[in-house]
Every structure is written in C-alpha cells, then in structure tokens.
Write a protein that holds these residues in place. Structure first.
Motif, short mmCIF file in Angstrom:
data_model
loop_
_atom_site.label_atom_id
_atom_site.label_comp_id
_atom_site.label_asym_id
_atom_site.label_seq_id
_atom_site.Cartn_x
_atom_site.Cartn_y
_atom_site.Cartn_z
N GLN A 149 1.79 -13.70 -4.65
CA GLN A 149 0.88 -12.84 -4.88
C GLN A 149 -0.07 -13.83 -5.80
O GLN A 149 -1.22 -13.96 -5.68
N ARG A 150 0.69 -14.48 -6.87
CA ARG A 150 -0.16 -15.27 -7.69
C ARG A 150 -0.79 -16.44 -6.97
O ARG A 150 -2.10 -16.95 -7.40
N LEU A 151 -0.12 -16.96 -6.13
CA LEU A 151 -0.81 -17.85 -5.20
C LEU A 151 -1.90 -17.62 -4.34
O LEU A 151 -3.09 -18.26 -4.33
N LEU A 152 -1.91 -16.24 -4.00
CA LEU A 152 -2.92 -15.66 -3.04
C LEU A 152 -4.36 -15.50 -4.13
O LEU A 152 -5.11 -15.41 -3.79
N ALA A 159 -4.39 -9.73 -2.34
CA ALA A 159 -2.97 -9.63 -1.93
C ALA A 159 -2.89 -9.43 -0.29
O ALA A 159 -3.87 -9.03 0.32
N LEU A 160 -1.60 -9.59 0.16
CA LEU A 160 -1.22 -9.42 1.45
C LEU A 160 -1.57 -7.84 1.93
O LEU A 160 -0.93 -7.37 1.28
N PRO A 161 -1.71 -7.51 3.17
CA PRO A 161 -1.93 -6.24 3.64
C PRO A 161 -0.37 -5.43 3.40
O PRO A 161 0.37 -6.30 3.93
N ARG A 162 -0.27 -4.25 3.14
CA ARG A 162 0.91 -3.68 3.42
C ARG A 162 0.94 -3.29 4.67
O ARG A 162 0.18 -3.41 5.74
N PRO A 163 2.74 -3.08 5.07
CA PRO A 163 2.86 -2.71 6.44
C PRO A 163 2.18 -1.43 7.03
O PRO A 163 2.14 -0.58 6.11
N GLY A 164 1.66 -1.69 8.06
CA GLY A 164 1.02 -0.38 8.54
C GLY A 164 -0.46 -0.37 8.47
O GLY A 164 -1.40 0.82 9.07
N THR A 165 -0.98 -1.41 7.63
CA THR A 165 -2.66 -1.31 7.26
C THR A 165 -3.12 -2.29 8.07
O THR A 165 -2.48 -3.40 8.66
N PRO A 166 -4.41 -2.08 8.69
CA PRO A 166 -5.06 -3.22 9.31
C PRO A 166 -5.16 -4.64 8.63
O PRO A 166 -5.58 -4.84 7.43
N ALA A 167 -4.76 -5.65 9.40
CA ALA A 167 -4.65 -6.99 8.57
C ALA A 167 -6.00 -7.72 8.86
O ALA A 167 -6.18 -8.26 9.54
N ARG A 168 -6.88 -7.32 7.74
CA ARG A 168 -7.97 -8.10 7.72
C ARG A 168 -8.15 -9.33 6.92
O ARG A 168 -7.69 -9.30 5.58
N GLY A 169 -8.24 -10.45 7.39
CA GLY A 169 -7.94 -11.67 6.96
C GLY A 169 -6.65 -12.01 6.52
O GLY A 169 -6.44 -13.00 5.81
N ALA A 171 -4.45 -13.44 8.70
CA ALA A 171 -4.02 -14.67 8.98
C ALA A 171 -4.53 -15.91 8.25
O ALA A 171 -3.73 -16.78 8.08
N ARG A 172 -5.75 -15.63 7.75
CA ARG A 172 -6.36 -16.84 6.81
C ARG A 172 -5.46 -16.68 5.39
O ARG A 172 -5.00 -17.88 5.04
N LEU A 177 -1.47 -19.67 2.38
CA LEU A 177 -0.10 -19.39 1.71
C LEU A 177 0.94 -20.70 1.95
O LEU A 177 1.60 -21.25 1.32
N GLU A 178 0.91 -20.73 3.27
CA GLU A 178 1.79 -21.74 3.85
C GLU A 178 1.09 -23.00 3.40
O GLU A 178 2.17 -24.00 3.30
N ASP A 179 -0.14 -23.50 3.52
CA ASP A 179 -0.54 -24.73 2.85
C ASP A 179 -0.11 -24.94 1.50
O ASP A 179 0.38 -26.01 1.06
N LEU A 180 -0.10 -23.80 0.90
CA LEU A 180 0.20 -23.78 -0.74
C LEU A 180 1.84 -24.18 -0.78
O LEU A 180 2.17 -24.86 -1.88
N GLU A 181 2.51 -23.63 0.06
CA GLU A 181 4.18 -23.66 0.06
C GLU A 181 4.36 -25.09 0.20
O GLU A 181 4.98 -25.80 -0.32
N LYS A 182 3.74 -25.69 1.38
CA LYS A 182 3.78 -27.27 1.65
C LYS A 182 3.69 -28.00 0.64
O LYS A 182 4.19 -28.96 0.31
#
Length: 235
Positions: A149-152, A159-169, A171-172, A177-182
């Motif tokens: 959450q801090r990285l985002l 924050a990342l969308p909760r399960p069951g909610t429309p995922a707006r953005g 994927a981006r 987040l993966e780039d920051l992890e790498k």
C-alpha cells in the motif's frame, strides 16, 4: 389237524422220499501259497546307494548288497546333524530365542511408551511455538500488505481494489507494483553484494597486516644485533 390236510401230507410222502438228500461238505478256508521272492539282477549303478538300500529292503540278504555300504558317511552324518539343528533345534535354544524375542518386544514397548510420554510433555511448548509462528506469519502478511500500500501511495495510484469491485486502473497499479518490487530486489542484491565485497576487502587487509607483522622464517626478533661471542681464555 383236519383230515383233508392229513391226506394231502400222506400223498406227498412218497414224493419227498424220492428227492436226493444233501451231503454235508466240510468247509476249509482258502490259503494262498506264500510269495516266493527271487533275487533279481544286481543294480546297474553300484554307486547308487538309494537304489541299493531299496533293493536290500525288499530282498534282504538275497539282494547281495553289502550292509556296510548302506551306513551314512561322516559327511552325511554332519549334514544330517546340521539340518536337524536348523529345522528341529533343541528345546533350550528355542526357549532362549523366545525369551530374547520377548525381551526385544518389551524393550520396544517401553521405548514407545517413553516416546509418547515425552511427546505429550512437549505438546504445550509445541502448540505455543506453532501459535507464535502463526502470529509471526500473520504479522509478515500484514507488513507486506502495508508495504504494498505504501508503494502504491508513493506511486500516486492509491490502493488496490477490493475483491468484487470493478478494477479501474488495477492492471496499471499491478504493473507499477511489480516494477517497484523488481527495483527493490535489485537494490537489495546490490546492497548485499557491496556488503560481501566490503567484508572480503576487510578480511584481505587483515590478512595482509598479519602477514606483515609476522617475521620472516629464519630470522628472530633481534636479527639486527650480532650474536654474543663466548668469553674464555684461549689455550
């Protein structure tokens, strides 16, 4: 007896007298003649002791087989004794084996009972350790979620969308987040490599210093001074 029956019997009297009288024959039981054994030809293989023994058992002395050849040899006696000891051991040996087996079984039962007792005694500590591990895993999961959450938040994506909610953005956000992890893993590898190189340099410097402080072989700590000459009158 009535007269008609008497007259009938008198009429049959002369006829019965003319029938042949049975002659008694003495009964003698049948007895067969004893079987006369004849000595057959000698065995073809004189080394076949089994055939010679069967022949001697059937015909006896008439077989012409020397009795002394039918007795077992010392090797055969030893083999027979070994086989008897293997398949029909003495009673004391059987009892000793059974006692050893019972002692072994009792020892295994005792060891199992002691293991169960130790396990039951250590169960509270194991349960407490398992609970601590579970709590530590949960704490690591919470710390990982907070870090993501801090990285985002640092990336400005919320924050990342909760399960069951429309995922707006979402994927981006996931890609970022993966780039920051790498990037974090690269920085962590770089830091560890620098630490290893620094430790290697420190160890090399320490080894060089120790080698410089150690004197060369064959020279003492006071090699610059001349050795004292012995004093004494010359003859």
């Amino acid at each position: 007896m009535s007269a008609p029956l008497r007259r009938a019997l008198l009429a049959l009297g002369p006829a019965r007298s003319r029938l042949p009288e049975p002659v008694p024959v003495p009964v003698r039981p049948y007895r067969a003649d004893p079987l006369r054994r004849r000595a057959g030809p000698a065995p073809t293989d004189p080394e076949d002791l089994r055939a010679a023994a069967r022949r001697f058992g059937r015909l006896g002395e008439a077989s012409g087989v020397p009795v002394w050849r039918l007795w077992p040899s010392p090797e055969q006696l030893r083999e027979a004794e070994a086989e008897e000891r293997e398949w029909d051991p003495p009673l004391r040996e059987v009892e000793a084996v059974l006692e050893q087996r019972e002692r072994e079984e009792a020892r295994r039962r005792k060891e199992r009972a002691e293991l169960v007792s130790r396990s039951l005694a250590a169960m509270p500590a194991r349960v407490a350790a398992w609970r601590r591990d579970r709590e530590a895993a949960r704490e690591r999961a919470r710390a990982e979620a907070a870090r993501r959450q801090r990285l985002l938040a640092e990336a400005g994506l919320g924050a990342l969308p909760r399960p069951g909610t429309p995922a707006r953005g979402s994927a981006r956000a996931q890609e970022l987040l993966e780039d920051l992890e790498k990037q974090r893993r690269r920085e962590e590898k770089k830091r560890r490599r620098q630490e290893r190189e620094e430790a290697a340099r420190s160890a090399l410097a320490a080894a060089e210093a120790a080698a410089a402080a150690r004197p060369l072989p064959g020279t003492g700590p006071e090699s610059g001074e001349s050795a004292p000459r012995p004093t004494g009158g010359s003859s």
